[in-house]
Design a protein around this motif. Structure first.
Motif: not given
Length: 530
Positions: A14-41
């Protein structure tokens, strides 16, 4: 006495599943803001046509284009600002790249009709290269008679790969000692120029192809290659529905399928169409499930008809699935003629199948379907209207011209894009990551395509007829050459950018050629692999 249960602990599970779900939720919050920062290579000296991350950990980003070089950028560094290694050898524009199964080799192909093999393993061992040098290829393949448009490596064997060319040849290469076959047995000669080939990431005998006639097929190597007695129907096991239908047009349209790619599990297939939108298929379903458009901004606001949005009319483009940090690829990215790249979130396949519309031939011809574009295998066949994903997750700015290639890092939260310019853009949802530090906010707007004036006309003519400056060593010469290249593509956009796919890619069943196509479609062998 304490009883054990074969190391099974419900609490830990149960703990492993909870951590997995929490991690995915955190990543989705990042993605919801798009990719607003960048650098030219910046290291290339001309257009960058193709980008590819190495498999699994994504340590290396390979980039290549019109300067006849293949660059490797090392994402194991703390701050990626310059390439870690340069591979030389191409004598023409590089159009395709792929890493082998274990990343031991990198293969490139392009306009010189040649495929080159580079040994990446020598760059990361103890006592090997420090990553700042330059080296050449270890083997070349000269089996094609025209530009190599695509190549794809076997999912498990480093020495096996497929290449597809504008000469209509599809070739299976096997570099293992004693594992090869004759040139004839390893070649399929097609009637049209190939535009794409992609190995299935799990099933080693399955791969997909696309061609200039718009045909997208799933094939089996065991039926495609080898002695003629073992071959069957060109190895085709499934043909995907790629023809478009619109009520106001009395004929169908067959847009050119210019590239294709699988997601990491091979359950989804995305096809990039010229003069149309990226289209998502399920592996086991011949009819499309979704199209990706840019009719809305990422916040859901409709885009004004006067504003430019996603289009693909002028260049060869390559998209990519991704889902960094996730257990599935639920994102798809593609470049656009409006000087941006787009990233869409792809809903689960079950959801897409439930939202797709099916319209019988009778309903199609007896009812009004204003502004509806459907897919149909023939004029009198059922119409399929895939879900339109009209709101992208993000629009990636930072370019001054057309974006051709998109790659999504397999684990880090980065998307890289490239195209007509010599710079690669690295995009991120955060200011820093394990591979980059102190990124800057990306400009919120893109350059506007201006009407042709006298100065632009002169620059265009200089680019068209005068000597190119894109390979000069001086920075001024490189910038001047890039301006000319951008001007050239601006002119192409003005002429071709608003082309209607039903006008430029007409497919009429009344013509002799189209009747032959229908006969071929009726004879295709369909084998359900799943």
């Amino acid at each position: 006495m304490r009883r054990t249960y074969n190391n099974f602990c419900p609490t830990e599970s149960v703990t492993a599943r909870s951590i997995h779900v929490a991690r995915k939720d955190a990543l989705r919050r990042f993605y919801e803001c798009g990719f607003p920062y960048s650098r030219k290579l910046t290291a290339h000296k001309s257009c960058v046509n193709y980008l590819a991350f190495s498999r699994h950990d994504g340590r290396w980003l390979a980039s290549a284009g019109d300067d006849f070089r293949v660059l490797l950028w090392d994402f194991s560094e703390e701050d990626v600002v310059r390439p870690g290694h340069v591979f030389t050898g191409p004598s023409g524009n590089v159009l395709a790249l792929d890493f082998s199964a274990t990343n031991q080799y990198l293969y490139s192909g392009g306009a010189d009709n040649v495929i080159l093999k580079y040994d990446v393993s020598t760059l990361r061992g103890v006592g090997g290269s420090d990553g700042r040098g330059s080296s050449s290829f270890v083997k070349q393949y000269e089996d094609h008679d025209d530009s190599v448009r695509a190549l794809t490596c076997h999912p498990y064997e480093d020495e096996i790969f497929l290449s597809a060319s504008e000469d209509g040849k599809l070739i299976l290469h096997d570099g293992r000692t004693g594992g090869g076959m004759s040139a004839a047995q390893g070649t399929l000669q097609h009637t049209a120029a190939f535009t794409g080939v992609q190995h299935h990431p799990v099933m080693e005998h399955v791969f997909a192809t696309s061609d200039v006639h718009g045909q997208v097929c799933l094939r089996d190597t065991r039926m495609t290659f080898g002695p003629l007695s073992r071959r069957s129907n060109g190895g085709i096991v499934r043909v995907y529905n790629t023809k478009l239908s619109r009520k106001s047009a009395r004929y169908l349209s067959n847009p050119e399928s210019s590239s294709l790619t699988f997601d990491r599990d091979g359950n989804k297939l995305a096809v990039t169409f010229l003069h149309y939108f990226p289209t998502i298929y399920a592996l086991s379903d011949p009819h499309p499930l979704a199209i990706c458009t840019g009719r809305n901004a990422p916040d859901g606001t409709p885009i004004s008809p006067s504003q430019r949005t996603y289009t693909n009319s002028c260049t060869m483009k390559a998209g990519a699935f991704g889902g960094p940090g996730m257990d599935e690829d639920d994102m798809y990215g593609a470049g656009s003629d409006d000087f941006r790249a787009y990233v869409w979130k792809i809903p689960p396949l079950m959801n897409l199948q439930g939202l797709r519309k099916e319209i019988t031939s009778d309903d199609w011809y007896t009812r009004e379907w204003p502004d509806t574009v459907a897919f149909a295998e023939g004029k009198w066949e059922t119409r399929y209207v895939p879900l339109e994903i009209s709101t992208p997750l993000a629009r990636l700015n930072g370019h001054k011209s057309i974006v051709n290639s998109v790659a999504i890092h397999p684990s880090l939260l980065h998307v890289v894009t490239s195209g007509v310019e010599r710079q690669i853009m690295l995009h991120s949802p955060t200011l820093s990551s394990p591979a980059v530090q102190n990124l800057l906010p990306t400009p919120p707007t893109v350059r506007t395509l201006q009407p042709q004036d006298l100065a632009a006309q002169r620059t265009f003519l200089r680019a068209l007829f005068g000597p190119h400056a894109t390979l000069h060593d001086e920075e001024d010469g490189e910038e001047e050459g890039e301006d000319e290249t951008i001007s050239l593509f601006d002119h192409i956009l003005r002429v071709e950018g608003e082309a209607d796919v039903f006008t430029v890619r007409r497919w009429g069943e009344d013509s002799a050629e189209d009747s032959e196509d229908e006969d071929e479609d009726s004879e295709e062998i369909i084998i359900d692999y799943l």
